[in-house]
Each structure stands twice: as C-alpha cells, then as structure tokens.
Scaffold this motif. Structure first.
Motif, PDB file in Angstrom:
ATOM      1  N   ILE A   8      33.986  34.427  46.903  1.00 18.71           N
ATOM      2  CA  ILE A   8      33.512  35.356  45.873  1.00 18.71           C
ATOM      3  C   ILE A   8      32.083  35.767  46.190  1.00 18.71           C
ATOM      4  O   ILE A   8      31.193  34.931  46.289  1.00 18.71           O
ATOM      5  CB  ILE A   8      33.543  34.702  44.479  1.00 18.71           C
ATOM      6  CG1 ILE A   8      34.963  34.285  44.112  1.00 18.71           C
ATOM      7  CG2 ILE A   8      32.989  35.666  43.430  1.00 18.71           C
ATOM      8  CD1 ILE A   8      35.039  33.460  42.845  1.00 18.71           C
ATOM      9  N   ALA A   9      31.882  37.059  46.355  1.00 15.49           N
ATOM     10  CA  ALA A   9      30.538  37.581  46.610  1.00 15.49           C
ATOM     11  C   ALA A   9      29.877  38.007  45.303  1.00 15.49           C
ATOM     12  O   ALA A   9      28.658  37.969  45.182  1.00 15.49           O
ATOM     13  CB  ALA A   9      30.601  38.761  47.566  1.00 15.49           C
ATOM     14  N   GLN A  10      30.699  38.396  44.321  1.00 15.34           N
ATOM     15  CA  GLN A  10      30.140  38.946  43.094  1.00 15.34           C
ATOM     16  C   GLN A  10      31.143  38.790  41.959  1.00 15.34           C
ATOM     17  O   GLN A  10      32.346  38.926  42.165  1.00 15.34           O
ATOM     18  CB  GLN A  10      29.863  40.426  43.342  1.00 15.34           C
ATOM     19  CG  GLN A  10      29.202  41.160  42.226  1.00 15.34           C
ATOM     20  CD  GLN A  10      28.922  42.601  42.640  1.00 15.34           C
ATOM     21  OE1 GLN A  10      28.839  42.919  43.835  1.00 15.34           O
ATOM     22  NE2 GLN A  10      28.783  43.468  41.673  1.00 15.34           N
ATOM     23  N   ILE A  30      34.969  29.436  37.958  1.00 15.38           N
ATOM     24  CA  ILE A  30      34.664  29.867  39.325  1.00 15.38           C
ATOM     25  C   ILE A  30      33.227  30.372  39.359  1.00 15.38           C
ATOM     26  O   ILE A  30      32.648  30.650  38.309  1.00 15.38           O
ATOM     27  CB  ILE A  30      35.629  30.984  39.816  1.00 15.38           C
ATOM     28  CG1 ILE A  30      35.561  32.196  38.886  1.00 15.38           C
ATOM     29  CG2 ILE A  30      37.042  30.447  39.963  1.00 15.38           C
ATOM     30  CD1 ILE A  30      36.380  33.387  39.348  1.00 15.38           C
ATOM     31  N   PHE A  31      32.674  30.476  40.542  1.00  8.60           N
ATOM     32  CA  PHE A  31      31.303  30.960  40.654  1.00  8.60           C
ATOM     33  C   PHE A  31      31.116  31.689  41.982  1.00  8.60           C
ATOM     34  O   PHE A  31      31.941  31.555  42.885  1.00  8.60           O
ATOM     35  CB  PHE A  31      30.295  29.807  40.511  1.00  8.60           C
ATOM     36  CG  PHE A  31      30.592  28.627  41.392  1.00  8.60           C
ATOM     37  CD1 PHE A  31      30.070  28.544  42.671  1.00  8.60           C
ATOM     38  CD2 PHE A  31      31.410  27.593  40.947  1.00  8.60           C
ATOM     39  CE1 PHE A  31      30.348  27.472  43.491  1.00  8.60           C
ATOM     40  CE2 PHE A  31      31.707  26.505  41.765  1.00  8.60           C
ATOM     41  CZ  PHE A  31      31.168  26.454  43.033  1.00  8.60           C
ATOM     42  N   GLU A  32      30.053  32.449  42.059  1.00 16.57           N
ATOM     43  CA  GLU A  32      29.778  33.211  43.283  1.00 16.57           C
ATOM     44  C   GLU A  32      29.539  32.265  44.457  1.00 16.57           C
ATOM     45  O   GLU A  32      29.038  31.169  44.285  1.00 16.57           O
ATOM     46  CB  GLU A  32      28.582  34.133  43.057  1.00 16.57           C
ATOM     47  CG  GLU A  32      28.922  35.245  42.072  1.00 16.57           C
ATOM     48  CD  GLU A  32      27.741  36.133  41.699  1.00 16.57           C
ATOM     49  OE1 GLU A  32      26.622  35.896  42.188  1.00 16.57           O
ATOM     50  OE2 GLU A  32      27.961  37.054  40.900  1.00 16.57           O
ATOM     51  N   PRO A  38      44.277  32.248  43.910  1.00 17.14           N
ATOM     52  CA  PRO A  38      44.701  32.916  42.679  1.00 17.14           C
ATOM     53  C   PRO A  38      44.722  32.011  41.443  1.00 17.14           C
ATOM     54  O   PRO A  38      44.384  32.440  40.342  1.00 17.14           O
ATOM     55  CB  PRO A  38      46.112  33.409  43.001  1.00 17.14           C
ATOM     56  CG  PRO A  38      46.187  33.448  44.479  1.00 17.14           C
ATOM     57  CD  PRO A  38      45.249  32.395  44.982  1.00 17.14           C
ATOM     58  N   SER A  39      45.104  30.752  41.605  1.00 19.81           N
ATOM     59  CA  SER A  39      45.190  29.869  40.435  1.00 19.81           C
ATOM     60  C   SER A  39      43.807  29.583  39.832  1.00 19.81           C
ATOM     61  O   SER A  39      43.667  29.453  38.617  1.00 19.81           O
ATOM     62  CB  SER A  39      45.896  28.554  40.786  1.00 19.81           C
ATOM     63  OG  SER A  39      45.142  27.828  41.725  1.00 19.81           O
ATOM     64  N   GLN A  40      42.792  29.518  40.670  1.00 15.77           N
ATOM     65  CA  GLN A  40      41.437  29.280  40.159  1.00 15.77           C
ATOM     66  C   GLN A  40      40.939  30.486  39.363  1.00 15.77           C
ATOM     67  O   GLN A  40      40.274  30.328  38.339  1.00 15.77           O
ATOM     68  CB  GLN A  40      40.483  28.969  41.311  1.00 15.77           C
ATOM     69  CG  GLN A  40      40.787  27.633  41.966  1.00 15.77           C
ATOM     70  CD  GLN A  40      40.169  27.541  43.344  1.00 15.77           C
ATOM     71  OE1 GLN A  40      40.495  28.324  44.228  1.00 15.77           O
ATOM     72  NE2 GLN A  40      39.294  26.577  43.526  1.00 15.77           N
ATOM     73  N   ILE A  41      41.273  31.674  39.825  1.00 11.68           N
ATOM     74  CA  ILE A  41      40.897  32.889  39.099  1.00 11.68           C
ATOM     75  C   ILE A  41      41.642  32.929  37.768  1.00 11.68           C
ATOM     76  O   ILE A  41      41.059  33.220  36.715  1.00 11.68           O
ATOM     77  CB  ILE A  41      41.176  34.148  39.945  1.00 11.68           C
ATOM     78  CG1 ILE A  41      40.272  34.137  41.191  1.00 11.68           C
ATOM     79  CG2 ILE A  41      40.957  35.417  39.118  1.00 11.68           C
ATOM     80  CD1 ILE A  41      40.617  35.175  42.222  1.00 11.68           C
ATOM     81  N   SER A  44      40.071  30.815  35.119  1.00  9.09           N
ATOM     82  CA  SER A  44      38.894  31.434  34.515  1.00  9.09           C
ATOM     83  C   SER A  44      39.288  32.487  33.489  1.00  9.09           C
ATOM     84  O   SER A  44      38.655  32.608  32.441  1.00  9.09           O
ATOM     85  CB  SER A  44      37.983  32.046  35.575  1.00  9.09           C
ATOM     86  OG  SER A  44      37.162  31.053  36.139  1.00  9.09           O
ATOM     87  N   VAL A  45      40.331  33.251  33.776  1.00 12.90           N
ATOM     88  CA  VAL A  45      40.832  34.233  32.803  1.00 12.90           C
ATOM     89  C   VAL A  45      41.233  33.507  31.519  1.00 12.90           C
ATOM     90  O   VAL A  45      40.874  33.926  30.417  1.00 12.90           O
ATOM     91  CB  VAL A  45      42.027  35.031  33.387  1.00 12.90           C
ATOM     92  CG1 VAL A  45      42.702  35.861  32.293  1.00 12.90           C
ATOM     93  CG2 VAL A  45      41.561  35.934  34.514  1.00 12.90           C
ATOM     94  N   ASP A  46      41.962  32.406  31.670  1.00 10.54           N
ATOM     95  CA  ASP A  46      42.373  31.627  30.500  1.00 10.54           C
ATOM     96  C   ASP A  46      41.170  31.102  29.718  1.00 10.54           C
ATOM     97  O   ASP A  46      41.167  31.101  28.494  1.00 10.54           O
ATOM     98  CB  ASP A  46      43.262  30.451  30.918  1.00 10.54           C
ATOM     99  CG  ASP A  46      44.627  30.901  31.421  1.00 10.54           C
ATOM    100  OD1 ASP A  46      45.029  32.058  31.150  1.00 10.54           O
ATOM    101  OD2 ASP A  46      45.301  30.091  32.099  1.00 10.54           O
TER     102      ASP A  46
END
Length: 85
Positions: A8-10, A30-32, A38-41, A44-46
């Motif tokens: 992740i850049a941004q 997650i962090f920059e 996909p599961s980590q993203i 974060s949505v959840d």
C-alpha cells in the motif's frame, strides 16, 4: 509461481462528511507501506462499517477501490456513503 501481494502506497477516504478521515484511519487494520492481500483489506472495510454503526450510521456503505501504481504498489480508496442516521 509465487504471487506477491502489493504494497500500500496510499490510503484515502471519499464521501465521509460526518466523521473525519483521521478518525477513520485509526480504525483501519491496514496501513501504508504494508504488503496486503484481499482479506486484510476486507477486514478494514468491516472495521470502518462497524465504527459507523457505533456512531449511529446503521445504513452506511463502505467499499474500496484499488488503483495500481508502479512497481507492485497500490493506492486504496475507501468510498463511504454515510446515509442518514
């Protein structure tokens, strides 16, 4: 074949009017500069959805859009539709 997950850049938010971006970023899992799948993203949505519910926004919608950048990096945009409380 080994498939590398992107880094992740941004991280950005769009559509959040009632809750500041800094407050929402605190809820992310997650962090920059982190390499993610996909599961980590999705986690974060959840987390963002759960936070909106805790603030009374039971109908809030959160989706992500990933934009590919150069050299296996991505920008992630959390698109928020807060809806009514």
């Amino acid at each position: 074949t080994v498939i590398e997950h992107p880094q992740i850049a941004q991280i950005d938010f769009e559509g959040n009017k009632s809750i500041k971006t800094d407050k929402l970023k605190e809820k992310l899992t997650i962090f920059e500069r982190q390499t993610v799948g996909p599961s980590q993203i999705s986690n974060s949505v959840d987390a963002v959805r759960k936070f909106y519910r805790s603030e009374g926004y039971y109908l809030a919608e959160v989706v992500t859009e990933s934009k590919s950048l150069d050299s296996n990096k991505i920008a992630i945009v959390f698109k928020v539709k807060e809806n009514e409380k």
